[in-house]
Scaffold this motif. Sequence first.
Motif, PDB file in Angstrom:
ATOM      1  N   MET A 184       0.841  -1.183   0.000  1.00  0.00           N
ATOM      2  CA  MET A 184       0.000   0.000   0.000  1.00  0.00           C
ATOM      3  C   MET A 184       0.881   1.238   0.000  1.00  0.00           C
ATOM      4  O   MET A 184       1.521   1.548   0.982  1.00  0.00           O
ATOM      5  N   GLY A 185       0.914   1.912  -1.097  1.00  0.00           N
ATOM      6  CA  GLY A 185       1.778   3.073  -1.252  1.00  0.00           C
ATOM      7  C   GLY A 185       1.137   4.364  -0.816  1.00  0.00           C
ATOM      8  O   GLY A 185       0.232   4.382  -0.008  1.00  0.00           O
ATOM      9  N   ASN A 186       1.607   5.462  -1.408  1.00  0.00           N
ATOM     10  CA  ASN A 186       1.189   6.788  -0.987  1.00  0.00           C
ATOM     11  C   ASN A 186       0.017   7.367  -1.755  1.00  0.00           C
ATOM     12  O   ASN A 186      -0.463   8.423  -1.427  1.00  0.00           O
ATOM     13  N   THR A 187      -0.456   6.717  -2.803  1.00  0.00           N
ATOM     14  CA  THR A 187      -1.583   7.250  -3.544  1.00  0.00           C
ATOM     15  C   THR A 187      -2.677   6.212  -3.611  1.00  0.00           C
ATOM     16  O   THR A 187      -2.432   5.015  -3.516  1.00  0.00           O
ATOM     17  N   SER A 188      -3.914   6.686  -3.784  1.00  0.00           N
ATOM     18  CA  SER A 188      -5.038   5.760  -3.820  1.00  0.00           C
ATOM     19  C   SER A 188      -4.920   4.781  -4.982  1.00  0.00           C
ATOM     20  O   SER A 188      -5.479   3.695  -4.930  1.00  0.00           O
ATOM     21  N   SER A 189      -4.191   5.135  -6.059  1.00  0.00           N
ATOM     22  CA  SER A 189      -4.014   4.215  -7.177  1.00  0.00           C
ATOM     23  C   SER A 189      -3.168   3.010  -6.766  1.00  0.00           C
ATOM     24  O   SER A 189      -3.177   1.994  -7.445  1.00  0.00           O
ATOM     25  N   MET A 190      -2.441   3.125  -5.683  1.00  0.00           N
ATOM     26  CA  MET A 190      -1.612   2.031  -5.203  1.00  0.00           C
ATOM     27  C   MET A 190      -2.418   1.038  -4.363  1.00  0.00           C
ATOM     28  O   MET A 190      -1.925  -0.009  -4.014  1.00  0.00           O
ATOM     29  N   LEU A 191      -3.654   1.374  -4.051  1.00  0.00           N
ATOM     30  CA  LEU A 191      -4.507   0.518  -3.237  1.00  0.00           C
ATOM     31  C   LEU A 191      -5.236  -0.441  -4.179  1.00  0.00           C
ATOM     32  O   LEU A 191      -6.093  -0.032  -4.958  1.00  0.00           O
ATOM     33  N   THR A 192      -4.890  -1.710  -4.129  1.00  0.00           N
ATOM     34  CA  THR A 192      -5.492  -2.693  -5.035  1.00  0.00           C
ATOM     35  C   THR A 192      -6.811  -3.213  -4.471  1.00  0.00           C
ATOM     36  O   THR A 192      -7.109  -3.023  -3.282  1.00  0.00           O
ATOM     37  N   GLN A 193      -7.561  -3.887  -5.310  1.00  0.00           N
ATOM     38  CA  GLN A 193      -8.818  -4.497  -4.861  1.00  0.00           C
ATOM     39  C   GLN A 193      -8.535  -5.500  -3.740  1.00  0.00           C
ATOM     40  O   GLN A 193      -9.270  -5.572  -2.764  1.00  0.00           O
ATOM     41  N   TYR A 194      -7.446  -6.243  -3.883  1.00  0.00           N
ATOM     42  CA  TYR A 194      -7.049  -7.197  -2.839  1.00  0.00           C
ATOM     43  C   TYR A 194      -6.783  -6.461  -1.524  1.00  0.00           C
ATOM     44  O   TYR A 194      -7.224  -6.901  -0.462  1.00  0.00           O
ATOM     45  N   ASP A 195      -6.052  -5.332  -1.580  1.00  0.00           N
ATOM     46  CA  ASP A 195      -5.771  -4.538  -0.375  1.00  0.00           C
ATOM     47  C   ASP A 195      -7.060  -4.074   0.281  1.00  0.00           C
ATOM     48  O   ASP A 195      -7.214  -4.164   1.504  1.00  0.00           O
ATOM     49  N   ILE A 196      -7.980  -3.579  -0.541  1.00  0.00           N
ATOM     50  CA  ILE A 196      -9.254  -3.074  -0.011  1.00  0.00           C
ATOM     51  C   ILE A 196     -10.009  -4.193   0.699  1.00  0.00           C
ATOM     52  O   ILE A 196     -10.491  -4.016   1.820  1.00  0.00           O
ATOM     53  N   GLU A 197     -10.088  -5.349   0.073  1.00  0.00           N
ATOM     54  CA  GLU A 197     -10.803  -6.479   0.675  1.00  0.00           C
ATOM     55  C   GLU A 197     -10.113  -6.965   1.948  1.00  0.00           C
ATOM     56  O   GLU A 197     -10.777  -7.323   2.928  1.00  0.00           O
ATOM     57  N   GLU A 198      -8.785  -6.958   1.939  1.00  0.00           N
ATOM     58  CA  GLU A 198      -8.026  -7.376   3.130  1.00  0.00           C
ATOM     59  C   GLU A 198      -8.290  -6.410   4.296  1.00  0.00           C
ATOM     60  O   GLU A 198      -8.515  -6.842   5.430  1.00  0.00           O
ATOM     61  N   VAL A 199      -8.276  -5.119   4.014  1.00  0.00           N
ATOM     62  CA  VAL A 199      -8.536  -4.115   5.055  1.00  0.00           C
ATOM     63  C   VAL A 199      -9.978  -4.230   5.533  1.00  0.00           C
ATOM     64  O   VAL A 199     -10.258  -4.153   6.732  1.00  0.00           O
ATOM     65  N   GLN A 200     -10.890  -4.448   4.599  1.00  0.00           N
ATOM     66  CA  GLN A 200     -12.293  -4.606   4.972  1.00  0.00           C
ATOM     67  C   GLN A 200     -12.468  -5.778   5.930  1.00  0.00           C
ATOM     68  O   GLN A 200     -13.170  -5.660   6.937  1.00  0.00           O
ATOM     69  N   GLN A 201     -11.827  -6.881   5.630  1.00  0.00           N
ATOM     70  CA  GLN A 201     -11.903  -8.056   6.489  1.00  0.00           C
ATOM     71  C   GLN A 201     -11.265  -7.770   7.850  1.00  0.00           C
ATOM     72  O   GLN A 201     -11.787  -8.159   8.886  1.00  0.00           O
ATOM     73  N   HIS A 202     -10.139  -7.061   7.842  1.00  0.00           N
ATOM     74  CA  HIS A 202      -9.414  -6.741   9.084  1.00  0.00           C
ATOM     75  C   HIS A 202     -10.256  -5.879  10.027  1.00  0.00           C
ATOM     76  O   HIS A 202     -10.133  -5.991  11.244  1.00  0.00           O
TER      77      HIS A 202
END
Length: 150
Positions: free
Chosen positions: A1-19
Amino acid sequence: MGNTSSMLTQYDIEEVQQHCNNAFSQQEIVSLYERFCQLDRNGGGFVSGEEFLSVPEFAVNPLSQRLLTMLDGLNFKEFVAFLSAFSPRATVQQKIEFIVKVYDSDGNGKVTFNDMLDVLHDLTGQFISEHQREILGSSGLKMEVEVPVD
């Protein structure tokens, strides 16, 4: 997960959602990531207490020093998990556990009468003297709350 929203992948979003136990929608997570990146001024992937204090609403909060101990050095996933206690989708148990962490001054897992006096002092600042606090503390009132963590 980098410094811009474009660096946030669908996988990252789902992982954070689950967390965060689905306390936030995917769009809310993207918005939180953008805010996190704004706070993370040095781009290190963590937000420091000093960076949190740059938020005026946080800086003037009388409990900000207590919250800083919970916030200092959070990465994005931890940041979202912290904020999830404020979500309307958070369970009552999650909200209670958060409150206990904030009010538990000595970290023993219990909110005692002395912990409540410390919070009262934080909230009232100069408006309650140490003498008044001692009077409250010696009044014989006893209180202790312990919330089991699942």
